[in-house]
Design an enzyme around this catalytic site. Sequence first.
Site, mmCIF file in Angstrom:
data_model
loop_
_atom_site.group_PDB
_atom_site.id
_atom_site.type_symbol
_atom_site.label_atom_id
_atom_site.label_comp_id
_atom_site.label_asym_id
_atom_site.label_seq_id
_atom_site.Cartn_x
_atom_site.Cartn_y
_atom_site.Cartn_z
ATOM 1 N N ASP A 1 32.800 56.291 25.122
ATOM 2 C CA ASP A 1 31.582 55.546 25.477
ATOM 3 C C ASP A 1 30.772 56.395 26.459
ATOM 4 O O ASP A 1 31.301 56.908 27.443
ATOM 5 C CB ASP A 1 31.956 54.203 26.129
ATOM 6 C CG ASP A 1 30.729 53.339 26.424
ATOM 7 O OD1 ASP A 1 30.549 52.312 25.750
ATOM 8 O OD2 ASP A 1 29.953 53.689 27.332
ATOM 9 N N ASP B 1 26.018 53.828 21.847
ATOM 10 C CA ASP B 1 26.628 54.855 22.708
ATOM 11 C C ASP B 1 28.151 54.872 22.679
ATOM 12 O O ASP B 1 28.766 55.449 23.551
ATOM 13 C CB ASP B 1 26.108 54.720 24.152
ATOM 14 C CG ASP B 1 26.901 53.730 24.980
ATOM 15 O OD1 ASP B 1 27.374 52.720 24.417
ATOM 16 O OD2 ASP B 1 27.051 53.969 26.190
ATOM 17 N N GLU B 2 28.757 54.219 21.677
ATOM 18 C CA GLU B 2 30.214 54.290 21.667
ATOM 19 C C GLU B 2 30.798 54.323 20.267
ATOM 20 O O GLU B 2 30.219 53.814 19.319
ATOM 21 C CB GLU B 2 30.840 53.156 22.489
ATOM 22 C CG GLU B 2 30.614 51.778 21.945
ATOM 23 C CD GLU B 2 30.842 50.718 23.020
ATOM 24 O OE1 GLU B 2 32.000 50.378 23.270
ATOM 25 O OE2 GLU B 2 29.856 50.236 23.574
#
Length: 358
Positions: free
Chosen positions: A8, A106-107
Amino acid sequence: MRTIMLIDMDYFFAACEEIKRPELKKRPTVVGADPKMGRGRGVVMTCNYIARKYGIRSGMPISAAYRLKPDAEFLPLDYSYYEKKSAEVMSIIRGYSAKMEQVSIDEAFIDASGNIADSSGAMEYAKKIKKSVREKAGLPCSIGIGPSRLIAKMACEDAKPDGIRLVDHGDEKAFISGMPVGRLYGIGRKSEERLAGMGYDTVGKLANANIMELMDAFGSFGVEMHKYANGIDESEVVENYEVKSIGRERTFESDTDDREEILRAILELSGEVAAEAAKLGVSFKTITVKMRYSDFSEHMKGLSIRPSSSEAALGGTAKMLYTANVEKGRKLRKIGVRVSGLSDYKSQKRLSAYLSSE
Ligand code: TTP
Ligand code: MG
Ligand code: MG
């Protein structure tokens, strides 16, 4: 034995802004709505860790963030840049495992079982990933490593910022049992309050709760949270194929220039496209209308809007694109509506709903 990693990005939108303006690294930086000297509405999307020292957090009203640190840098959102950086990061991560599942902007999870032999191998592998994300994309990230997605996800929170946290096989329960229930994956604030009212304020207590009691209170979710509280999660990392666009087309029974009939078709197609987007859990940014005339010549017109998943926004924009661009006096054989610039982060939708209610 499985080894799952969750990568992340740290303070993602704000970290992206730091690439554009490196001097922001030394300043409290907040990305979100315009604070308008404290009278602004809307929320903080994220902020760097310097801003977090002042108590600023994602989801907080921007006016509250302004009160905490009026001279912080307040920046508007630059989605297209974040999406570009996200795509870079995801393609770097994809290089490290055949099984990669992006779960938000974002992960991503990877199943690294086939890439490593033991926990020290896992640690080395995670360091390599971190280094290459930092060097190639210029961004910091944190990595959680564990025997399941659940543990990897919770370990990643522990690793933040800029760290790696590994939870060994067999250590899952010990790792989570002392945590407040609110930190258990899937437990939101409401469930947390209800659980506290029932006497379950830590994951360890929840792990020993009576399943029937949890089922009475939460239905099948009660069973799931009990499993999670016991560190059990067998779900697989599922490689997600990338959907680039969603479109629907219709050929008219006979070529037509009847505006009513065409607008009706556009709205129906927009409804189908929006339903498909909702099913996939994606929002869209670009809307394109394709017009094919009776002589088979084809015109496409597109427009980008703020990321949305709204059927009304899609239908309205598509109607407008048709009206503004159709060549008067020519009959249409076929009409199509398409959306692209898709992104699938659900939390994003939650917050942009706040922003657009301004
Ligand atoms: P997160 O990974 O939740 O947060 P973050 O990367 O900003 O910070 P952390 O270091 O704690 O991971 O979210 C990723 C990005 O998504 C974030 O930069 C801004 C955006 N975002 C939303 O749009 N809506 C939300 O509700 C949250 C929490 C984040
Ligand atoms: Mg993040
Ligand atoms: Mg995230």
